[in-house]
Design an enzyme around this catalytic site. Structure first.
Site, PDB file in Angstrom:
ATOM      1  N   SER A  10      48.951  30.895  37.901  1.00 21.90           N
ATOM      2  CA  SER A  10      47.889  30.978  38.518  1.00 21.90           C
ATOM      3  C   SER A  10      46.399  30.641  38.445  1.00 21.90           C
ATOM      4  O   SER A  10      46.214  29.817  38.853  1.00 21.90           O
ATOM      5  CB  SER A  10      48.752  32.560  37.546  1.00 21.90           C
ATOM      6  OG  SER A  10      47.314  33.120  38.748  1.00 21.90           O
ATOM      7  N   HIS A  27      55.373  36.569  42.257  1.00 20.47           N
ATOM      8  CA  HIS A  27      54.259  35.468  41.086  1.00 20.47           C
ATOM      9  C   HIS A  27      54.723  35.008  39.765  1.00 20.47           C
ATOM     10  O   HIS A  27      54.778  33.903  39.345  1.00 20.47           O
ATOM     11  CB  HIS A  27      53.002  36.692  41.304  1.00 20.47           C
ATOM     12  CG  HIS A  27      51.821  35.359  40.620  1.00 20.47           C
ATOM     13  ND1 HIS A  27      51.167  34.308  41.411  1.00 20.47           N
ATOM     14  CD2 HIS A  27      51.277  35.728  39.354  1.00 20.47           C
ATOM     15  CE1 HIS A  27      50.629  33.756  40.605  1.00 20.47           C
ATOM     16  NE2 HIS A  27      50.635  34.639  39.810  1.00 20.47           N
TER      17      HIS A  27
END
Length: 698
Positions: A556, A671
């Site tokens: 991320s 995610h």
């Protein structure tokens, strides 16, 4: 914390966006499910799997990873204590999508829970023909008979919320149902909700979150809900949250102005009252009629300066009456501490803090004169602590370390600590050591890191460092079968083979409070890259590893970190793991939720911001260089937070430059990547094979 902040947003410049599009020949890879893009993804996936799966021992590592991840000897972590019951979300080999279940609290605390399954997520998905992923439940106190259950199709951030009857064990026919969107919702009372969702054209912010909150009454269509508050398109988003304090339910609205600033409003029968807290502060919980707030910058008051990182309290009764009470100090951390978690039981405000990155749990009590006392609880030292849930008179806390299996403790208000569940070891830790060390960064700052390696290692060994360095998120050491995050037992496999694994606590995170984060914010981002390099150089200087045998890992925001680090120091790193990465800092604010992070990074459409962002943006700075480190990208097609185009475009640039790269894009999972542990196990085996190949491990 009562809510999760959204993120910062500034207006984009259409002309500059168009110019960027003309300059980038790989925008076709931003077409998330475009035929051409997915065809390229499948080619990369197939090549990576065929190449690395042929590594000797691959199948054994994948099977062992899956067995470890599905081990039924796991903590039945509490989701919530609901009066005299406790809920838990459980995943194992037979239920890869999980079971939401409930047990009497007494039986749970005795170590003999009597589980009743409320929802089998996998079975529900089969029945409804949707690949559901669990997103949690919001149950209405004090009865906890009705819950708002959120499920995501495929695992993205957007989900569907439906009303559930706990006693019946079924969804409520004609009950509340909010269609798929990035929304937030809470109970106002048994027959009314506060809902911030996609109400149609113009109802969402430029960041993709709801800007309108409405009160929805049972028995009426959502389209007829009454508007409570409207933010602007330039805000990050608007969302409700609530806290139960004794027999009172306090309901609030938060309007996120930027990622790091917000306005909090108290919802009352006569309308909204603004809470007079600084926009940079973060609300935590409600205790004894006081809204507990963490200051993220120092606050001057008539009685003195309240320090950054401190907890303060605001009188909600006064706020509800239209007054603006001054804050009172609850707890101020010292220089080595950072307050991370706050929760409430009947008579105690529980505070979990870090002290040189080790967890501490404190019980705080408020006297009649408004003063506070604090007492440290007797939990194991040198461990990661997490407040899992609180009840009328207890806190349930998990405790673990890299070589310490997780345990769950019941911490009573009188200070008694009882072991509820302790897991057996999943590996032999006697042959390993873990120690905390400190490196010195370019500006002289001491950077802590945790080093795990074989106990009697002689000479340098292949080593990889995992780091994050952003969004005020501290990286704390958890059990080695779960290190690093989203890579399953990769760290365990690596150390068992005679190598070293490092967790670095670089600036940008929250390990030492707000100042540690702000030190690497926006134009100061370079400090996080310098900190990572300092750890790597320290590992070489102290003989832990040697040149050519050092790798780095991040996901991320960590994708910005490792991408920039590889570009700046290809001489230092020989392998890079980049998960769900953010890499194109020129276009990130135009992709999915990217606009919400401009408070963290800056606005690339503002020339003054792009001037410092362009110096490190991984995609724009990737170049042909001798010895560029091999890179492994893993991600999800359905990630609706960080656009998959970031990793895809990096991969095609590596391909263009003739650089070594590996790529695995999973079609589900959002995610967090894996929608179930089968993919997590595959990824652990692939990454282990990758590190062995690229770092010269045996």
């Amino acid at each position: 914390m009562l809510r999760t902040a959204f993120a910062a947003l500034l207006l984009v410049t259409p002309a500059l966006a168009a110019a960027q599009a003309e300059e980038d020949p790989y925008l076709w890879l931003e077409d998330i499910e475009g035929e051409r893009a997915l065809e390229q993804v499948e080619q990369w996936n197939a090549r990576t799997e065929a190449d690395l799966a042929a590594t000797p021992g691959f199948d054994e590592h994948r099977a062992r990873a899956l067995a470890l991840l599905n081990d039924e000897n796991q903590i039945a972590a509490p989701d919530e204590i609901q009066g005299d019951h406790v809920t838990n979300f459980w995943i194992d080999g037979e239920h890869p999508r999980g079971l939401w279940r409930i047990s009497p609290l007494d039986a749970y605390l005795d170590g003999t829970p009597e589980w009743r399954v409320l929802i089998d997520v996998g079975a529900l998905g089969d029945e409804e023909g949707t690949s559901w992923v669990w997103h949690g439940a919001n149950c209405l106190a004090p009865d906890y008979t009705r819950c708002l259950v959120s499920l995501s199709p495929g695992g993205g951030d957007a989900d569907v919320t439906r009303e559930f009857d706990v006693a019946a064990g079924a969804f409520v026919e004609d009950g509340f149902m909010i269609p798929e969107a990035k929304h937030s919702v809470t109970w106002l009372d048994a027959n009314r909700l506060v809902v911030a969702t996609d109400y149609g054209e113009g109802s969402m912010t430029n960041s993709g979150y709801a800007r309108i909150a409405k009160i929805w009454e049972r028995g009426t269509p959502l389209s007829e809900a009454q508007t409570l508050f409207e933010g602007t398109a330039e805000n990050i988003g608007v969302g409700p949250f609530a806290a139960v304090d004794g027999d009172r339910r306090w309901v609030f609205l938060s309007r996120s102005l930027t990622f790091w600033t917000s306005e909090v409003l108290l919802v009352g029968p006569d309308g909204l009252q603004r809470v007079p807290m600084p926009e940079t502060a973060s609300e935590q919980d409600v205790f004894d009629g006081q809204l507990i707030v963490r200051l993220n910058e120092a606050l001057e008051t008539e009685s003195g300066v309240l320090p950054s990182g401190a907890l303060v309290a605001y009188d909600l009764t006064a706020i509800a009456a239209g007054e603006e009470p001054a804050p009172s100090l609850v707890m101020a951390p010292n220089e080595s501490q950072a307050i991370e978690e706050v929760a409430v039981s009947g008579g105690v405000l529980w505070v979990k803090a870090l002290d040189d990155v080790s967890g501490r749990l404190f019980a705080l009590r408020r006297a009649e004169d408004g003063s506070w006392t604090q007492e440290a609880m007797a939990l194991p030292d040198n461990a990661t602590i997490h407040i899992a849930a609180t009840g009328d008179d207890i806190a349930l806390a998990t405790v673990e370390g890299m070589l310490m299996p997780p345990s769950l403790y019941a911490v009573h208000e009188d200070g008694r600590v009882a072991d509820v569940q302790s897991l057996p070891a999943q590996f032999d830790a006697s042959a390993m050591t873990v120690e905390q060390r400190f490196a010195t960064s370019a500006d002289g700052t001491r950077i802590p890191y945790f080093l795990v390696r074989p106990r009697d290692v002689e000479g340098p060994v292949p080593t990889f460092i995992h780091a994050y360095g952003g969004f005020r998120a501290a990286q704390t050491p958890t059990y080695l079968t779960q290190q690093p995050y989203r890579s399953g037992p990769l760290g365990l496999f690596w150390v068992e083979a005679g190598n070293a694994y490092v967790l670095a606590n670089i600036r940008g995170g929250g390990e030492y409070g707000p100042a540690w984060h702000e030190a690497a914010l926006r134009e100061n981002r370079q400090r996080s890259f310098d900190d990572l390099a300092a750890v790597g150089e320290d590992l070489i200087a102290t003989g832990v590893t040697s040149a050519g045998h050092l790798g780095i890992s991040g996901r991320s925001n960590g994708g910005v970190l490792v991408g920039a680090a590889a570009n700046q120091r290809p001489d230092l790193y020989s392998a890079v793991i980049s998960g769900s990465p953010l890499t194109d800092m020129q276009r990130y604010s135009h992709l999915l939720a990217g606009a919400s992070w401009m408070g963290e990074y800056g606005n690339p459409d503002v020339p003054e911001d792009w001037a410092f962002m362009r110096l490190y943006s991984p995609y724009q700075n990737l170049r042909a260089v001798e010895g560029y480190p091999a890179t492994f990208y893993y991600l999800s097609t359905l990630d609706d937070r960080v656009h998959p185009g970031h990793a895809r475009k990096m991969a095609v640039r590596h391909q263009e430059l003739g650089q070594t790269f590996y790529f695995r894009e999973y079609r589900e999972g959002g995610h967090s990547v894996g929608a179930d542990r089968t993919e997590d196990a595959m990824r652990a085996a692939l990454l282990y094979a990758f590190l062995n190949r690229e770092l010269g491990a045996e």
